[in-house]
Design a protein around this motif. Structure first.
Motif, PDB file in Angstrom:
ATOM      1  N   LEU A  58       0.353  -0.712  -0.110  1.00  0.00           N
ATOM      2  CA  LEU A  58      -0.020   0.275   0.216  1.00  0.00           C
ATOM      3  C   LEU A  58       1.260   0.690  -0.056  1.00  0.00           C
ATOM      4  N   THR A  59       2.317   1.286   1.056  1.00  0.00           N
ATOM      5  CA  THR A  59       2.494   2.577   0.998  1.00  0.00           C
ATOM      6  C   THR A  59       3.565   2.103  -0.376  1.00  0.00           C
ATOM      7  N   CYS A  60       3.845   1.840  -1.014  1.00  0.00           N
ATOM      8  CA  CYS A  60       4.690   1.952  -2.679  1.00  0.00           C
ATOM      9  C   CYS A  60       4.183   1.994  -3.730  1.00  0.00           C
ATOM     10  N   ARG A  61       2.351   1.380  -3.694  1.00  0.00           N
ATOM     11  CA  ARG A  61       1.347   1.850  -4.566  1.00  0.00           C
ATOM     12  C   ARG A  61       0.633   3.867  -4.075  1.00  0.00           C
ATOM     13  N   ALA A  62       1.368   3.904  -3.126  1.00  0.00           N
ATOM     14  CA  ALA A  62       0.877   5.496  -2.600  1.00  0.00           C
ATOM     15  C   ALA A  62       2.207   6.701  -3.416  1.00  0.00           C
ATOM     16  N   PHE A  63       3.209   5.851  -3.181  1.00  0.00           N
ATOM     17  CA  PHE A  63       4.707   6.684  -4.008  1.00  0.00           C
ATOM     18  C   PHE A  63       4.417   6.806  -5.571  1.00  0.00           C
ATOM     19  N   LEU A  64       4.025   5.529  -5.395  1.00  0.00           N
ATOM     20  CA  LEU A  64       4.185   5.049  -7.608  1.00  0.00           C
ATOM     21  C   LEU A  64       2.331   6.575  -8.102  1.00  0.00           C
ATOM     22  N   GLU A  65       1.497   7.054  -6.612  1.00  0.00           N
ATOM     23  CA  GLU A  65       0.750   7.643  -7.517  1.00  0.00           C
ATOM     24  C   GLU A  65       0.719   9.117  -7.131  1.00  0.00           C
ATOM     25  N   ALA A  66       2.131   9.405  -5.983  1.00  0.00           N
ATOM     26  CA  ALA A  66       2.724  10.701  -5.819  1.00  0.00           C
ATOM     27  C   ALA A  66       3.680  11.033  -7.177  1.00  0.00           C
ATOM     28  N   VAL A  67       3.614   9.951  -7.484  1.00  0.00           N
ATOM     29  CA  VAL A  67       4.552  10.210  -8.320  1.00  0.00           C
ATOM     30  C   VAL A  67       3.899  11.167 -10.294  1.00  0.00           C
ATOM     31  N   LEU A  68       3.037   9.649  -9.963  1.00  0.00           N
ATOM     32  CA  LEU A  68       2.079   9.498 -10.977  1.00  0.00           C
ATOM     33  C   LEU A  68       1.173  11.098 -10.996  1.00  0.00           C
ATOM     34  N   TRP A  69       1.263  12.048  -9.912  1.00  0.00           N
ATOM     35  CA  TRP A  69       0.338  13.015  -9.344  1.00  0.00           C
ATOM     36  C   TRP A  69       1.416  14.257 -10.096  1.00  0.00           C
ATOM     37  N   VAL A  70       2.938  14.488  -9.671  1.00  0.00           N
ATOM     38  CA  VAL A  70       3.579  15.694 -10.387  1.00  0.00           C
ATOM     39  C   VAL A  70       3.470  15.252 -11.662  1.00  0.00           C
ATOM     40  N   LEU A  71       3.718  14.031 -12.231  1.00  0.00           N
ATOM     41  CA  LEU A  71       3.789  13.307 -13.433  1.00  0.00           C
ATOM     42  C   LEU A  71       2.605  14.461 -14.751  1.00  0.00           C
ATOM     43  N   ARG A  72       1.405  14.323 -13.727  1.00  0.00           N
ATOM     44  CA  ARG A  72      -0.123  14.271 -14.527  1.00  0.00           C
ATOM     45  C   ARG A  72      -0.378  16.028 -14.530  1.00  0.00           C
ATOM     46  N   SER A  73      -0.236  16.364 -13.134  1.00  0.00           N
ATOM     47  CA  SER A  73      -0.318  18.212 -12.948  1.00  0.00           C
ATOM     48  C   SER A  73       0.996  18.917 -13.519  1.00  0.00           C
ATOM     49  N   GLY A  74       1.996  18.371 -13.370  1.00  0.00           N
ATOM     50  CA  GLY A  74       3.009  19.101 -13.690  1.00  0.00           C
ATOM     51  C   GLY A  74       3.779  20.706 -11.803  1.00  0.00           C
ATOM     52  N   GLY A  75       3.314  19.902 -11.342  1.00  0.00           N
ATOM     53  CA  GLY A  75       3.362  20.267 -10.322  1.00  0.00           C
ATOM     54  C   GLY A  75       4.730  20.179  -9.967  1.00  0.00           C
ATOM     55  N   GLN A  76       4.837  21.287  -9.035  1.00  0.00           N
ATOM     56  CA  GLN A  76       6.293  21.233  -7.996  1.00  0.00           C
ATOM     57  C   GLN A  76       7.045  19.944  -7.260  1.00  0.00           C
ATOM     58  N   TRP A  77       7.967  18.944  -7.115  1.00  0.00           N
ATOM     59  CA  TRP A  77       7.798  18.731  -6.376  1.00  0.00           C
ATOM     60  C   TRP A  77       7.504  19.068  -4.758  1.00  0.00           C
ATOM     61  N   ARG A  78       7.864  20.132  -4.830  1.00  0.00           N
ATOM     62  CA  ARG A  78       7.635  20.809  -3.273  1.00  0.00           C
ATOM     63  C   ARG A  78       6.005  20.869  -2.614  1.00  0.00           C
ATOM     64  N   LEU A  79       5.471  21.111  -3.892  1.00  0.00           N
ATOM     65  CA  LEU A  79       4.042  21.228  -4.001  1.00  0.00           C
ATOM     66  C   LEU A  79       3.154  20.075  -3.907  1.00  0.00           C
ATOM     67  N   LEU A  80       3.655  18.882  -3.737  1.00  0.00           N
ATOM     68  CA  LEU A  80       3.092  17.985  -3.464  1.00  0.00           C
ATOM     69  C   LEU A  80       2.285  17.611  -2.226  1.00  0.00           C
ATOM     70  N   PRO A  81       0.894  17.156  -2.715  1.00  0.00           N
ATOM     71  CA  PRO A  81       0.074  17.605  -1.104  1.00  0.00           C
ATOM     72  C   PRO A  81       0.704  16.760  -0.012  1.00  0.00           C
ATOM     73  N   ALA A  82       0.145  16.623   0.901  1.00  0.00           N
ATOM     74  CA  ALA A  82       1.540  16.074   2.391  1.00  0.00           C
ATOM     75  C   ALA A  82       0.574  15.047   1.920  1.00  0.00           C
ATOM     76  N   ALA A  83      -1.066  14.849   1.420  1.00  0.00           N
ATOM     77  CA  ALA A  83      -1.934  13.466   1.355  1.00  0.00           C
ATOM     78  C   ALA A  83      -0.845  11.749   1.290  1.00  0.00           C
ATOM     79  N   ARG A  84      -0.429  12.847  -0.628  1.00  0.00           N
ATOM     80  CA  ARG A  84       1.001  12.193  -1.064  1.00  0.00           C
ATOM     81  C   ARG A  84       2.292  11.475  -0.362  1.00  0.00           C
ATOM     82  N   GLY A  85       2.523  12.181   0.442  1.00  0.00           N
ATOM     83  CA  GLY A  85       3.536  12.173   0.996  1.00  0.00           C
ATOM     84  C   GLY A  85       4.171  13.216   1.049  1.00  0.00           C
ATOM     85  N   ALA A  86       5.425  13.372   2.000  1.00  0.00           N
ATOM     86  CA  ALA A  86       6.389  14.015   1.931  1.00  0.00           C
ATOM     87  C   ALA A  86       7.078  13.465   0.795  1.00  0.00           C
ATOM     88  N   TRP A  87       7.597  14.667   0.184  1.00  0.00           N
ATOM     89  CA  TRP A  87       7.861  15.323  -1.210  1.00  0.00           C
ATOM     90  C   TRP A  87       9.315  14.820  -1.392  1.00  0.00           C
TER      91      TRP A  87
END
Length: 251
Positions: free
Chosen positions: A30-59
């Motif tokens: 589950l933690t591994c999947r959350a990591f991949l989905e955090a990377v996917l959020w950055v990929l999809r949104s184009g957002g900066q790593w530092r702007l990764l939502p806290a719910a997605r994990g520590a950037w």
């Protein structure tokens, strides 16, 4: 449907791959999947790593793991894992330029050329060279600076794939490249340049299939981290391309 989340089918494919990978510790799935989905959020949104939502994990933890997987070849092997039965009736070859954000410059101890960055008429950017199978699914990527020619990467792109034909636009009209294609037993579906004294004959009907590689480039540019380059290093930008390729193959 949240497009920054993996489907259960995609996660099943990834998990089976990771559990057999010698350089990956999955730990809690589950933690591994959350990591991949955090990377996917950055990929999809184009957002900066530092702007990764806290719910997605520590950037910083997510970024370091992303970079570690890149160094160990995990992203490239993930794409290769799903490219198992490509339709090689023909290969489609082309390139596209993506503009680079100013923050993409300045990689430590590296030149812009080494990081596939260059200034062309369209501005500062990177050129993505790609070859797809007959259905428009990606097989191979090569990155260069924006001013690089298409033909310079053509032979490297087609590699040793045993396709029946190679389809490309006039940018690939080169006697040397056509000879390479034909020596490998493939048909070159490449229109001749207008300044040729003796234009080659090519299959105009089959050439219409080239639109599929254009459709592929359109698909990957829906991912904002691809549409505009923010990565300082070509390796990290390529890692995102490998992830996009996996998503297209498993869509």
């Amino acid at each position: 449907m949240d497009r920054s989340l993996l489907t259960d089918e995609q996660w099943a494919v990834i998990l089976a791959f990771l559990l057999r990978h010698p350089h990956v510790y999955v730990g809690n799935p589950l933690t591994c999947r959350a990591f991949l989905e955090a990377v996917l959020w950055v990929l999809r949104s184009g957002g900066q790593w530092r702007l990764l939502p806290a719910a997605r994990g520590a950037w910083n933890h997510v970024f370091k793991r992303f970079a570690r997987w890149q160094r160990r070849g995990v992203w490239a092997e993930l794409q290769a894992h799903v490219v198992r039965d490509p339709d090689l009736q023909q290969m489609l070859i082309d390139s596209t330029v993506v503009r680079a954000h100013p923050c993409a410059a300045g990689a430590e101890q590296s030149s812009a050329e080494a990081e596939a960055l260059g200034r062309s008429r369209g501005g500062f950017g990177t050129k993505i060279h790609a070859v797809t199978d007959a259905l428009g699914n990606p097989l191979v990527f090569v990155l260069t600076g924006g001013p690089a020619s298409d033909i310079g990467q053509a032979e490297r792109l087609i590699g040793a794939f045993p396709a029946h034909a190679v389809i490309g636009d006039k940018g690939y009209d080169s006697d040397a490249f056509v000879k390479v294609v034909e020596e490998r037993g493939m048909q070159a579906i490449i229109p001749p340049r207008s300044n040729r004294l003796n234009p080659r004959v090519y299959d105009r009907h089959l050439y219409k299939e080239r639109h599929l590689v254009e459709c592929f480039f359109n698909k990957i540019k829906h991912y904002r981290r691809i549409f505009s380059r923010f990565e300082k290093t070509a390796h990290h930008f390529m890692a995102f391309l490998h992830l996009v390729a996996f998503l297209i193959w498993t869509r």
